[in-house]
Design an enzyme around this catalytic site. Structure first.
Site, PDB file in Angstrom:
ATOM      1  N   TYR A   1       5.779 -44.380 -64.928  1.00  0.00           N
ATOM      2  CA  TYR A   1       5.571 -43.369 -65.976  1.00  0.00           C
ATOM      3  C   TYR A   1       5.870 -41.984 -65.407  1.00  0.00           C
ATOM      4  O   TYR A   1       6.564 -41.168 -66.015  1.00  0.00           O
ATOM      5  CB  TYR A   1       4.123 -43.461 -66.454  1.00  0.00           C
ATOM      6  CG  TYR A   1       3.712 -42.417 -67.463  1.00  0.00           C
ATOM      7  CD1 TYR A   1       3.822 -42.675 -68.838  1.00  0.00           C
ATOM      8  CD2 TYR A   1       3.210 -41.177 -67.070  1.00  0.00           C
ATOM      9  CE1 TYR A   1       3.441 -41.716 -69.769  1.00  0.00           C
ATOM     10  CE2 TYR A   1       2.837 -40.226 -67.996  1.00  0.00           C
ATOM     11  CZ  TYR A   1       2.945 -40.492 -69.340  1.00  0.00           C
ATOM     12  OH  TYR A   1       2.575 -39.548 -70.260  1.00  0.00           O
TER      13      TYR A   1
ATOM     14  N   SER B   1       4.887 -34.634 -70.125  1.00  0.00           N
ATOM     15  CA  SER B   1       3.509 -34.901 -69.714  1.00  0.00           C
ATOM     16  C   SER B   1       3.170 -34.066 -68.472  1.00  0.00           C
ATOM     17  O   SER B   1       4.059 -33.743 -67.680  1.00  0.00           O
ATOM     18  CB  SER B   1       3.396 -36.397 -69.372  1.00  0.00           C
ATOM     19  OG  SER B   1       2.333 -36.627 -68.494  1.00  0.00           O
TER      20      SER B   1
END
Ligand SMILES: NC(=O)c1ccc[n+]([C@@H]2O[C@H](COP(=O)([O-])OP(=O)(O)OC[C@H]3O[C@@H](n4cnc5c(N)ncnc54)[C@H](OP(=O)(O)O)[C@@H]3O)[C@@H](O)[C@H]2O)c1
Length: 267
Positions: free
Chosen positions: A154, A141
């Site tokens: 995250y 990501s």
């Protein structure tokens, strides 16, 4: 790398980027092993691959369970199935502040993608090293490269995966086994339904980056495999953000804080 006739393993293949990548690899002539937890959705991707003339099989497994991963690889090994291509795309994780995150949730955030990619890679590497060939692609990501508020656990898990991918590439230098990070911006997958609240916390600055489809990410994975790329970032606008972050990290932090979901913006 020649994809025709290769054995490829894709994690997170029941949905989103992983499912699109499994289909794309099969279209290029690879036999694909699809891993995720949910048999029903895995089987539906396998059926679509077979209807299109490709080869695929489903292997339901919880990739956060190291012993379950080992049991699966024992079965694959016994059948002589040794993937020469691995795409680690399984991933989950809500975007939460630290004090909102229970220890169990933090462990889960770390488990998939990072531990899962590690567990799978460690079982695939011996055969790749013996063959002096192979390619491991880890889907990551933007938050692995650019900090933003509201998603501490995250973010840490994606940094772990990025660090692992980088270190692995150095470990494997000269062995014939390649390692790639594929980093897409926002992808129109089911990720946002599965991890509620994520979209609401995305920094508004990220809206400047066009959303890409799972098929576009799959195409980038194929490109990375065929052109031996170290890192592939898409779309182009995200590359500009990374360049800005490298040139002016404080400006990027300011932008993230001003347009993101920090404590100050919600109090
Ligand atoms: N969507 C985006 O905007 C975006 C952007 C950049 C990066 N990424 C990253 O790319 C990765 C894939 O995202 P996506 O958009 O394809 O998400 P997705 O559509 O939600 O797919 C996630 C996949 O991971 C599998 N998975 C989750 N937990 C698992 C577990 N414990 N064991 C085995 N499989 C597991 C899911 O299958 P089961 O539930 O069946 O197990 C599913 O196949 C994630 O790490 C995500 O953070 C996504």
């Amino acid at each position: 790398m020649n994809l025709r006739g290769a054995t490829a393993l894709v994690t997170g293949a029941s949905s989103g980027i992983g499912a699109a990548t499994a289909r794309a690899l099969a279209r290029h002539g690879a036999g694909v092993l699809l891993l995720a937890r949910t048999s029903r959705t895995l089987e539906s991707v396998v059926s679509s691959v077979r209807r299109a003339g490709g080869q695929a099989e489903a292997h339901p497994v919880d990739l956060s369970d190291a012993q379950a991963v080992d049991r699966l690889f024992d079965v694959l090994d016994a059948r002589g199935l040794r993937p020469g291509i691995v795409v680690n795309s399984a991933g989950a994780g809500r975007w939460l502040f630290t004090e909102e995150t229970s220890p169990a949730e933090m462990v889960q955030q770390m488990a998939v993608p990072y531990f899962a990619a590690f567990y799978v890679t460690r079982r695939c590497l011996p055969a790749m090293l013996a063959a002096r060939a192979g390619h491991i692609v880890n889907v990551n990501s933007p938050v692995a490269r650019i900090g933003w508020p509201g998603a501490a656990g995250y973010s840490a898990a994606r940094h772990a995966l990025y660090g692992y991918t980088h270190a692995l590439r150095l470990d494997l230098h000269g062995t014939g086994v390649r390692v790639t990070s594929v980093i897409p911006g926002r992808v129109s997958s089911e990720y946002f339904d599965r991890n509620p609240g994520v979209l609401e916390r995305a920094p508004r600055a990220a809206n400047l980056i066009p959303t890409v489809t799972p098929d576009q990410v799959a195409k980038a994975v194929i490109y990375a495999l065929q052109h031996k790329r170290r890192v592939v970032v898409l779309p182009f606008m995200l590359r500009l953000f990374f360049a800005l972050n490298a040139a002016a990290p404080r400006l990027m932090e300011w932008l993230a804080v001003r347009t993101g979901y920090g404590h100050a913006s919600v109090s």
